[in-house]
Design an enzyme around this catalytic site. Sequence first.
Site, PDB file in Angstrom:
ATOM      1  N   GLU A 102      -5.749  18.711 -24.215  1.00 22.72           N
ATOM      2  CA  GLU A 102      -5.317  17.344 -23.941  1.00 22.72           C
ATOM      3  C   GLU A 102      -6.380  16.389 -24.485  1.00 22.72           C
ATOM      4  OE1 GLU A 102      -5.478  15.857 -19.876  1.00 22.72           O
ATOM      5  OE2 GLU A 102      -3.547  14.899 -20.197  1.00 22.72           O
ATOM      6  N   CYS A 134      -0.650  10.970 -19.193  1.00 23.30           N
ATOM      7  CA  CYS A 134      -0.585  12.416 -18.915  1.00 23.30           C
ATOM      8  C   CYS A 134       0.629  13.069 -19.559  1.00 23.30           C
ATOM      9  CB  CYS A 134      -0.580  12.657 -17.410  1.00 23.30           C
ATOM     10  SG  CYS A 134       0.696  11.730 -16.563  1.00 23.30           S
ATOM     11  N   LYS A 145      -9.448   6.511  -3.010  1.00 29.90           N
ATOM     12  CA  LYS A 145     -10.550   6.268  -3.958  1.00 29.90           C
ATOM     13  C   LYS A 145      -9.982   5.971  -5.344  1.00 29.90           C
ATOM     14  CE  LYS A 145     -13.176   8.734  -6.722  1.00 29.90           C
ATOM     15  NZ  LYS A 145     -13.354   7.773  -7.820  1.00 29.90           N
ATOM     16  N   GLU A 202      -1.534  16.328  -9.369  1.00 26.66           N
ATOM     17  CA  GLU A 202      -0.814  15.885 -10.578  1.00 26.66           C
ATOM     18  C   GLU A 202      -1.863  15.807 -11.675  1.00 26.66           C
ATOM     19  OE1 GLU A 202       2.346  15.446 -10.500  1.00 26.66           O
ATOM     20  OE2 GLU A 202       2.771  15.071  -8.401  1.00 26.66           O
TER      21      GLU A 202
HETATM   22  P1  NAD Z   1     -10.638  12.810 -13.789  1.00 21.73           P
HETATM   23  O1  NAD Z   1     -10.145  14.100 -13.278  1.00 21.73           O
HETATM   24  O2  NAD Z   1     -11.915  12.764 -14.509  1.00 21.73           O
HETATM   25  O3  NAD Z   1     -10.798  11.765 -12.589  1.00 21.73           O
HETATM   26  C1  NAD Z   1      -9.742  11.533 -11.691  1.00 21.73           C
HETATM   27  C2  NAD Z   1     -10.330  11.115 -10.361  1.00 21.73           C
HETATM   28  O4  NAD Z   1     -11.078  12.207  -9.838  1.00 21.73           O
HETATM   29  C3  NAD Z   1     -11.288   9.926 -10.448  1.00 21.73           C
HETATM   30  O5  NAD Z   1     -11.100   9.093  -9.324  1.00 21.73           O
HETATM   31  C4  NAD Z   1     -12.653  10.591 -10.393  1.00 21.73           C
HETATM   32  O6  NAD Z   1     -13.670   9.783  -9.846  1.00 21.73           O
HETATM   33  C5  NAD Z   1     -12.375  11.769  -9.474  1.00 21.73           C
HETATM   34  N1  NAD Z   1     -13.329  12.860  -9.641  1.00 21.73           N
HETATM   35  C6  NAD Z   1     -14.031  13.194 -10.762  1.00 21.73           C
HETATM   36  N2  NAD Z   1     -14.858  14.225 -10.488  1.00 21.73           N
HETATM   37  C7  NAD Z   1     -14.671  14.555  -9.179  1.00 21.73           C
HETATM   38  C8  NAD Z   1     -15.243  15.516  -8.326  1.00 21.73           C
HETATM   39  N3  NAD Z   1     -16.201  16.346  -8.744  1.00 21.73           N
HETATM   40  N4  NAD Z   1     -14.800  15.583  -7.045  1.00 21.73           N
HETATM   41  C9  NAD Z   1     -13.855  14.742  -6.605  1.00 21.73           C
HETATM   42  N5  NAD Z   1     -13.292  13.784  -7.352  1.00 21.73           N
HETATM   43  C10 NAD Z   1     -13.686  13.693  -8.639  1.00 21.73           C
HETATM   44  O7  NAD Z   1      -9.437  12.230 -14.632  1.00 21.73           O
HETATM   45  P2  NAD Z   1      -9.362  10.834 -15.387  1.00 21.73           P
HETATM   46  O8  NAD Z   1     -10.210  10.965 -16.593  1.00 21.73           O
HETATM   47  O9  NAD Z   1      -9.588   9.701 -14.453  1.00 21.73           O
HETATM   48  O10 NAD Z   1      -7.811  10.757 -15.761  1.00 21.73           O
HETATM   49  C11 NAD Z   1      -7.316  11.409 -16.840  1.00 21.73           C
HETATM   50  C12 NAD Z   1      -6.591  12.665 -16.415  1.00 21.73           C
HETATM   51  O11 NAD Z   1      -5.602  12.357 -15.438  1.00 21.73           O
HETATM   52  C13 NAD Z   1      -5.861  13.293 -17.554  1.00 21.73           C
HETATM   53  O12 NAD Z   1      -6.059  14.680 -17.553  1.00 21.73           O
HETATM   54  C14 NAD Z   1      -4.411  12.960 -17.264  1.00 21.73           C
HETATM   55  O13 NAD Z   1      -3.510  13.843 -17.845  1.00 21.73           O
HETATM   56  C15 NAD Z   1      -4.372  12.965 -15.784  1.00 21.73           C
HETATM   57  N6  NAD Z   1      -3.241  12.190 -15.247  1.00 21.73           N
HETATM   58  C16 NAD Z   1      -2.191  12.864 -14.690  1.00 21.73           C
HETATM   59  C17 NAD Z   1      -1.100  12.179 -14.186  1.00 21.73           C
HETATM   60  C18 NAD Z   1       0.057  12.917 -13.547  1.00 21.73           C
HETATM   61  O14 NAD Z   1       0.813  12.301 -12.803  1.00 21.73           O
HETATM   62  N7  NAD Z   1       0.202  14.194 -13.798  1.00 21.73           N
HETATM   63  C19 NAD Z   1      -1.074  10.787 -14.240  1.00 21.73           C
HETATM   64  C20 NAD Z   1      -2.156  10.124 -14.812  1.00 21.73           C
HETATM   65  C21 NAD Z   1      -3.242  10.857 -15.305  1.00 21.73           C
END
Ligand code: NAD
Length: 494
Positions: free
Chosen positions: A397, A301, A190, A266
């Site tokens: 963050e 991140c 997804k 992650e």
């Molecule tokens: P997010 O957690 O809002 O969303 C990530 C994914 O989770 C999306 O596909 C979203 O649709 C899905 N999601 C959201 N709510 C959900 C739920 N209730 N159930 C299941 N899936 C759900 O994060 P974001 O805003 O897309 O990305 C930013 C975050 O990602 C930041 O915190 C960043 O630090 C982190 N990030 C981490 C890494 C790493 O490798 N550690 C890399 C990139 C981004």
Amino acid sequence: MTLSYTEFQSIAAKLSPNGQAFIDGAFCDADDGDKFETINPATGQVLTSVAHCKSADVDRAVVAARRVFNDGTWSRTEPEYRKEILLKVASLVREHANELAVLESLDTGKTITDCLHEIGTEVPNFFQWYAELTDKTFGKIAPTGPSALALIIKEPAGIAGAVLPWNFPLVMAAWKIAPALAAGCSAVIKPAEQTPLTTIRLAELMQEAGVPAGVINILPGYGHTAGQAIGLHNDIDTVSFTGSTEVGRMFLRYAGDSNLKGVGLEMGGKSPFIVLDDAVINDNLIEHAAMSAFWNGGQNCSANMRQLIAAPLIEEFTARVSERVKKFRLGDPLDTATDIGSMITKNHKEMVMNYIQSGQDEGAQLIMGGHSNLPGCFIEPTIFQNVTPDMKIAREEIFGPVLGIMPIQSVDDALAIACDTDYGLHATIFSRDIDRVIHMARSLPCGTVSVNGFSEGDIKTPFGGYKQSGSLARDNGTEALAQYTQTKTIWINN
Ligand code: NAD
């Protein structure tokens, strides 16, 4: 050779993005026909409407993925076969890099320069690297003595789910898909709802490369629909999630409430960039400080957003880093002269602006940025000084271009401030004193420590977080295969 601004604009004008889901080797609408729009955040223009997948679609994808997993047409093939097809994926991504990079830039607001680097170089390298591993990964034999032969072998985990973030859409897709398929799994992916288009296009290229139907399934959708359905599915064996810590927690609950699937997480960070008093403030250090904070508009991140600078150096550091950051050019992401593109959405921009307000309210000193005159979702790179470790902008963050500079008095002071966080993804240390570097690198509870330069490593090195930045799982390196394999012991009595 890199194309010109006009050439990228002309590619953009000709694109006709596919917004369908890809299930069991065919492009299709969501079962209930529902759709959502994906928007170019730099202009507000609707790019296309996209299938909104929900649990019925996830069920359909899992049935296909299970069928192909069980019939062995991918999972039990010669490794050379999987290698050849994944190498073909790598070369097709390279061949289509300009088109994919433009599509990514439009869907994310990221600069074309970054998109091209990620998609022209990194993404194909990931596929190539895991393709090459398929026929070079060995099991083990335990030292049993003569009465038995004990084989320790790796088998594909089964169906791998992946739920992805929006900040590096195709890189994150490749981080999950390449090792999962190399291991022999079938995958249900997804992409983030804000940025589904390049992952859908990747499915077309994977089909062209010869990946059998059902092995790769792409389900665009929202978190509370498709994301939750993947997390809760009883026939998905393992799920790899990249995103916020808040949503990462939900995946542990989903696993507990369903089939106890494996969960690799992650997540976020609030990473320190530490300059000790023996470091030399030169152009190289300043470039790394600026890039570690503002690359991808801070939507990274491992962005180093707490810069902890030895007190005697802080004045010179702050002046020089501000001077460098002023040169970053905000603007049209398709323009090769642009350094920083747009925030991902209006809501995200507002959230970042609220953090900037909170920094001012709590008494940090704003020394540059803090607003934008450009229409759309842009924010100027923003620097605060006199930040203290208790302030909200020092603890949470922000995921936008907001850097906080803080003084440190000693190595112990630096360590105390650096470790005073729930996160543990990354840290950078600048020092010429090897003893202090080793002491700090070993003491910092985080997944990557980068010395005398900001780096996240590369495909060969594992990437992930300590504390609330990650689970024990790692992306990249041979370590990533652990997320997609089971370990089996075969004990043979003599
Ligand atoms: P997010 O957690 O809002 O969303 C990530 C994914 O989770 C999306 O596909 C979203 O649709 C899905 N999601 C959201 N709510 C959900 C739920 N209730 N159930 C299941 N899936 C759900 O994060 P974001 O805003 O897309 O990305 C930013 C975050 O990602 C930041 O915190 C960043 O630090 C982190 N990030 C981490 C890494 C790493 O490798 N550690 C890399 C990139 C981004």
